[in-house]
Design a protein around this motif. Sequence first.
Motif, PDB file in Angstrom:
ATOM      1  N   THR A 167       0.773  -0.955   0.026  1.00 16.64           N
ATOM      2  CA  THR A 167       0.016   0.097   0.099  1.00 16.64           C
ATOM      3  C   THR A 167       0.967   1.235  -0.103  1.00 16.64           C
ATOM      4  O   THR A 167       2.096   1.056   0.379  1.00 16.64           O
ATOM      5  CB  THR A 167      -0.728  -0.119   1.064  1.00 16.64           C
ATOM      6  N   THR A 185       0.624   5.756   0.316  1.00 16.10           N
ATOM      7  CA  THR A 185      -0.407   6.831   0.632  1.00 16.10           C
ATOM      8  C   THR A 185      -0.271   7.500  -0.960  1.00 16.10           C
ATOM      9  O   THR A 185       0.517   7.497  -1.547  1.00 16.10           O
ATOM     10  CB  THR A 185       0.159   7.727   1.554  1.00 16.10           C
ATOM     11  N   THR A 186      -1.196   8.226  -0.960  1.00 14.67           N
ATOM     12  CA  THR A 186      -1.309   9.288  -2.139  1.00 14.67           C
ATOM     13  C   THR A 186      -1.505  10.897  -1.580  1.00 14.67           C
ATOM     14  O   THR A 186      -1.586  11.067  -0.373  1.00 14.67           O
ATOM     15  CB  THR A 186      -2.573   9.077  -2.687  1.00 14.67           C
ATOM     16  N   VAL A 228      -7.464   8.908   0.146  1.00 18.47           N
ATOM     17  CA  VAL A 228      -7.611   7.735  -1.021  1.00 18.47           C
ATOM     18  C   VAL A 228      -6.038   7.132  -0.837  1.00 18.47           C
ATOM     19  O   VAL A 228      -5.119   7.618  -0.312  1.00 18.47           O
ATOM     20  CB  VAL A 228      -7.266   8.255  -2.419  1.00 18.47           C
ATOM     21  N   LYS A 255      -3.504   3.798  -2.137  1.00 16.93           N
ATOM     22  CA  LYS A 255      -3.114   3.044  -3.430  1.00 16.93           C
ATOM     23  C   LYS A 255      -2.792   1.608  -2.882  1.00 16.93           C
ATOM     24  O   LYS A 255      -1.983   1.511  -2.034  1.00 16.93           O
ATOM     25  CB  LYS A 255      -2.007   3.806  -4.093  1.00 16.93           C
ATOM     26  N   THR A 259      -6.672   2.112  -6.452  1.00 14.50           N
ATOM     27  CA  THR A 259      -7.074   3.183  -5.359  1.00 14.50           C
ATOM     28  C   THR A 259      -8.301   3.156  -4.705  1.00 14.50           C
ATOM     29  O   THR A 259      -9.289   2.845  -5.661  1.00 14.50           O
ATOM     30  CB  THR A 259      -6.564   4.525  -5.701  1.00 14.50           C
ATOM     31  N   GLY A 312      -1.374   7.235  -7.956  1.00 12.89           N
ATOM     32  CA  GLY A 312      -2.815   6.531  -7.804  1.00 12.89           C
ATOM     33  C   GLY A 312      -3.668   7.095  -8.675  1.00 12.89           C
ATOM     34  O   GLY A 312      -5.007   6.819  -8.288  1.00 12.89           O
ATOM     35  N   GLY A 359      -9.323   8.641 -10.107  1.00 12.34           N
ATOM     36  CA  GLY A 359      -8.414   7.883  -9.142  1.00 12.34           C
ATOM     37  C   GLY A 359      -8.299   8.890  -7.902  1.00 12.34           C
ATOM     38  O   GLY A 359      -9.029   9.669  -7.619  1.00 12.34           O
ATOM     39  N   ALA A 360      -7.044   8.561  -7.403  1.00  9.73           N
ATOM     40  CA  ALA A 360      -6.604   9.585  -6.424  1.00  9.73           C
ATOM     41  C   ALA A 360      -6.560  11.043  -6.752  1.00  9.73           C
ATOM     42  O   ALA A 360      -6.682  11.847  -5.879  1.00  9.73           O
ATOM     43  CB  ALA A 360      -5.045   9.275  -5.826  1.00  9.73           C
TER      44      ALA A 360
END
Length: 190
Positions: free
Chosen positions: A5, A7-8, A13, A15, A62, A135, A156-157
Motif C-alpha cells: 500500500t 499513501t497518495t 485515497v 493506493k 486506489t 494513484g 482515481g486519487a
Amino acid sequence: MFIQTETTPNPEVLKFLPGREVMGEGTRDFRDAEAAVVSTLASEIFAIDGVTRVFFGPDFLTVGKAEGHDWSHLKAPILAAIMDHFTSGQPLFAGADDSAGGHDEGVYEGETAQIVAEIKDLLDTRIRPAVAQDGGDILFSRFDDKTGVVYLNMRGACSGCPSSSATLKAGVENMLKHYVPEVTAVEQTL
C-alpha cells in the motif's frame, strides 16, 4: 500474495499494489457501488462500509474513503477483498463489460485535430505516467479551439485531491501551454 500500500497526495485515497496486472492497459473509475456492479472486485470493495470510490489502474488500484472513517479500520478488509479476488482467479469484470476508460474520442478536423493529437500525446507520454505514480489518471475530455481551453477529467486519487488544482494549473497547464501554444488554459471536468 503480498499487496503493498502507498499513501497518495489525497489523504482520502490509498493506493494498493497487488504485484500483478490489474487493468493492464487503460483505467476504470467507479464513482459509486451502482457503477461497480460490472466488476466483482469493485463490488466487494464497495461492500465495505466507508468506501466511496474505486479506481483500477494498469498495475494498481486506489480506494477512496468517506470522511470520518479511518484507514486503520478499512485497510484490512480491503486487502482481504483484493487478495480473495486475485487468488480466486475470477475475471476483473463480469460479462463483457471490461472497457477501459480512455481519452474522449471526439471528432476534430484539420488544424484542430493536430492540436488535439499533440495534447493527447503529451498527456500519454509525460503527464499520465507521473500522475499514475500517485494513484490517479488524467484523461482528455475536449478542446475548445475558439478559446484554447483544454478540458481534462481527473480520476482515481486525483479526483477530489486537495492538490489537484495545483497539479492541473502549475503542472499540466504550464506544460501544455509550453508545447502547444494554442492552449490558453486547462480546466477540470467532472
